[in-house]
Motif scaffolding. Structure first.
Motif, mmCIF file in Angstrom:
data_model
loop_
_atom_site.group_PDB
_atom_site.id
_atom_site.type_symbol
_atom_site.label_atom_id
_atom_site.label_comp_id
_atom_site.label_asym_id
_atom_site.label_seq_id
_atom_site.Cartn_x
_atom_site.Cartn_y
_atom_site.Cartn_z
ATOM 1 N N ARG A 1 -7.461 -1.772 5.339
ATOM 2 C CA ARG A 1 -7.449 -0.338 5.557
ATOM 3 C C ARG A 1 -6.175 0.002 6.553
ATOM 4 N NH1 ARG A 1 -12.277 2.178 3.860
ATOM 5 N NH2 ARG A 1 -11.875 3.993 5.064
ATOM 6 N N GLU A 2 -6.077 -0.874 7.425
ATOM 7 C CA GLU A 2 -4.770 -0.541 8.285
ATOM 8 C C GLU A 2 -3.338 -0.751 7.639
ATOM 9 O OE1 GLU A 2 -5.219 -3.663 11.714
ATOM 10 O OE2 GLU A 2 -6.753 -2.403 12.491
ATOM 11 N N ALA A 3 -3.320 -1.637 6.569
ATOM 12 C CA ALA A 3 -2.240 -1.897 6.031
ATOM 13 C C ALA A 3 -1.992 -0.428 4.961
ATOM 14 C CB ALA A 3 -2.211 -3.095 5.021
ATOM 15 N N TRP A 4 -3.162 -0.128 4.487
ATOM 16 C CA TRP A 4 -2.790 0.934 3.515
ATOM 17 C C TRP A 4 -2.562 2.368 4.384
ATOM 18 C CZ3 TRP A 4 -8.145 0.128 1.116
ATOM 19 C CH2 TRP A 4 -8.381 -1.082 0.172
ATOM 20 N N ALA A 5 -3.146 2.262 5.705
ATOM 21 C CA ALA A 5 -2.904 3.581 6.689
ATOM 22 C C ALA A 5 -1.401 3.533 6.867
ATOM 23 C CB ALA A 5 -3.766 3.177 7.893
ATOM 24 N N LYS A 6 -0.716 2.257 7.000
ATOM 25 C CA LYS A 6 0.513 2.222 7.527
ATOM 26 C C LYS A 6 1.571 2.526 6.267
ATOM 27 C CE LYS A 6 0.461 -1.844 10.850
ATOM 28 N NZ LYS A 6 0.600 -2.890 11.223
ATOM 29 N N ARG A 7 1.183 2.201 5.050
ATOM 30 C CA ARG A 7 1.822 2.255 3.907
ATOM 31 C C ARG A 7 1.811 4.040 3.666
ATOM 32 N NH1 ARG A 7 1.363 -0.881 -1.660
ATOM 33 N NH2 ARG A 7 2.876 0.105 -2.947
ATOM 34 N N GLY A 8 0.681 4.466 3.789
ATOM 35 C CA GLY A 8 0.429 5.942 3.723
ATOM 36 C C GLY A 8 1.331 6.865 4.792
ATOM 37 N N ALA A 9 1.556 6.263 5.889
ATOM 38 C CA ALA A 9 2.233 6.926 7.010
ATOM 39 C C ALA A 9 3.717 6.966 6.544
ATOM 40 C CB ALA A 9 2.061 6.400 8.460
ATOM 41 N N ALA A 10 4.140 5.519 6.035
ATOM 42 C CA ALA A 10 5.546 5.348 5.618
ATOM 43 C C ALA A 10 5.933 6.315 4.491
ATOM 44 C CB ALA A 10 5.833 3.992 5.110
ATOM 45 N N PHE A 11 4.869 6.642 3.514
ATOM 46 C CA PHE A 11 5.058 7.688 2.463
ATOM 47 C C PHE A 11 5.325 8.884 3.026
ATOM 48 C CE2 PHE A 11 3.278 10.724 -0.277
ATOM 49 C CZ PHE A 11 4.191 10.535 -1.497
ATOM 50 N N PHE A 12 4.724 9.511 3.814
ATOM 51 C CA PHE A 12 4.786 10.738 4.533
ATOM 52 C C PHE A 12 6.179 10.896 5.541
ATOM 53 C CE2 PHE A 12 0.081 11.079 3.675
ATOM 54 C CZ PHE A 12 0.155 12.004 2.672
ATOM 55 N N ARG A 13 6.502 9.721 5.778
ATOM 56 C CA ARG A 13 7.605 9.799 6.488
ATOM 57 C C ARG A 13 8.963 9.795 5.740
ATOM 58 N NH1 ARG A 13 5.007 6.071 9.984
ATOM 59 N NH2 ARG A 13 6.153 4.598 9.039
ATOM 60 N N GLY A 14 8.762 9.958 4.406
ATOM 61 C CA GLY A 14 9.849 9.731 3.416
ATOM 62 C C GLY A 14 10.374 8.349 2.982
#
Length: 108
Positions: free
Chosen positions: A62-75
């Motif tokens: 879940r933490e890895a998915w959250a980091k990947r999602g945050a990177a997506f929203f940062r572009g």
């Protein structure tokens, strides 16, 4: 003497607001599916994947998915851009209209 409150009108206003928030949430989820490219999946595939995600209790995943999602929203999406779009740091979002520019709603 104070004017009595119109509880029915207040309740209707709250119900209208809740309905509007639900509508906006559904629209934003649809936009997210499109922006991530998940709209190419069938409804069954997407549903199955979401069920697995929702049932996952492994904290590390879940933490890895959250980091990947945050990177997506940062572009910095892990998806590679289309071949017609040059991969430069100055243009974080590929053109093509898949993501709303301002984060607002788009006309359908």
């Amino acid at each position: 003497m104070r004017k009595p409150r119109d509880f029915d009108a207040e309740l209707k206003a709250l119900e209208d607001k809740a309905r509007d928030l639900k509508t906006r949430k559904v629209q934003q989820l649809g936009e997210l599916v499109i922006a991530t490219g998940a709209d190419v999946l069938t409804a069954n595939e997407l549903t199955g994947a979401l069920i697995v995600l929702a049932e996952t209790t492994h904290t590390g995943k879940r933490e890895a998915w959250a980091k990947r999602g945050a990177a997506f929203f940062r572009g910095r999406s892990p998806r590679s851009p289309p071949a017609s779009v040059p991969n430069t740091d100055r243009s974080p979002a590929p053109s093509g209209g898949t993501q709303p520019a301002s984060g607002g709603t788009r006309a359908a």
